[in-house]
Design a protein around this motif. Structure first.
Motif, PDB file in Angstrom:
ATOM      1  N   TYR A   3       3.370  27.801 -30.644  1.00 59.87           N
ATOM      2  CA  TYR A   3       4.100  26.711 -31.675  1.00 59.87           C
ATOM      3  C   TYR A   3       2.997  25.697 -32.005  1.00 59.87           C
ATOM      4  N   ALA A   4       2.870  25.440 -33.193  1.00 59.26           N
ATOM      5  CA  ALA A   4       2.012  24.280 -33.690  1.00 59.26           C
ATOM      6  C   ALA A   4       2.683  23.000 -33.157  1.00 59.26           C
ATOM      7  N   MET A   5       1.769  22.133 -32.602  1.00 55.63           N
ATOM      8  CA  MET A   5       2.121  20.835 -32.094  1.00 55.63           C
ATOM      9  C   MET A   5       2.433  19.930 -33.165  1.00 55.63           C
ATOM     10  N   ALA A   6       3.303  18.997 -33.086  1.00 56.66           N
ATOM     11  CA  ALA A   6       3.776  17.659 -34.147  1.00 56.66           C
ATOM     12  C   ALA A   6       3.174  16.614 -33.839  1.00 56.66           C
ATOM     13  N   GLY A   7       2.999  16.060 -34.611  1.00 57.92           N
ATOM     14  CA  GLY A   7       2.328  14.553 -34.439  1.00 57.92           C
ATOM     15  C   GLY A   7       3.321  13.753 -33.766  1.00 57.92           C
ATOM     16  N   ALA A   8       2.697  12.630 -33.291  1.00 50.10           N
ATOM     17  CA  ALA A   8       3.442  11.573 -32.330  1.00 50.10           C
ATOM     18  C   ALA A   8       3.602  10.392 -32.900  1.00 50.10           C
TER      19      ALA A   8
END
Length: 185
Positions: free
Chosen positions: A33-38
């Protein structure tokens, strides 16, 4: 966090993907799963926590890692916790396997996963003494603390202090949120 369509990977394939990719991926039962920005609030909370926990960790010979160090949970699962404290050495320069404390910042995009799937997997780690969840929408901190009889949930708010397992330190909730504009849900 977005699923990478059609992929189920072995651990070695996952490591090759991470090495070649400009973005990080968490691996859940072989599925990347690609990590989203914060958000800015999320980033500030992680920074405050690292700043507050580092002196206690150093005093005990432990290390504090933030967001870019992988936590391996078996052969087919790995996460990038927002923060983790590790007191036992690991030979791998990119990952850890035995944290004593894991911290996740709860945001609208991660809340459900952090409180269910990740919680279940983290609490199964034999080394883990505490799972700290810091809410980005309100000044509230949750701590799952390991006791002899199992896990206990403690909830803390403004003007309270969290006694942290494994670090033998007290964390002031107000200092965690210092300078942080809370997220709007």
């Amino acid at each position: 966090m977005g699923r990478v369509d059609g992929l189920t990977l072995s651990w070695e394939e996952y490591l090759r993907l991470e090495e070649a990719s400009p973005e990080r991926h968490e691996l859940v039962e072989g599925v990347p799963y690609a990590m989203a920005g914060a958000s800015k609030a999320h980033n500030l909370l992680v920074g405050n926590l690292a700043f507050l926990l580092r002196p206690a960790a150093r005093a005990r010979g432990c290390r504090v890692y933030t967001e870019t160090v992988r936590l391996r949970l078996g052969e087919r699962t790995a996460y990038y916790p927002d923060l983790m404290v590790v007191c036992t050495p690991s030979p791998d320069p990119f990952q850890e396997e035995a944290p004593c404390l894991v911290v996740e910042v709860l945001s609208s995009g991660t809340r459900r996963t952090d409180l269910t799937e990740k919680k279940e997997r983290y609490l199964a780690l034999p080394s883990l003494q505490g799972y700290l969840l810091v809410d980005a929408a309100r000044k509230r901190v949750l701590l799952y603390r390991r006791l002899e009889a199992g896990w206990a949930l403690e909830v803390f708010g403004e003007e309270e202090r969290v006694d942290l397992p494994c670090l033998e330190a007290s964390l002031p909730v107000d200092a965690v949120y210092e300078g942080v504009p809370l997220e709007v849900e």
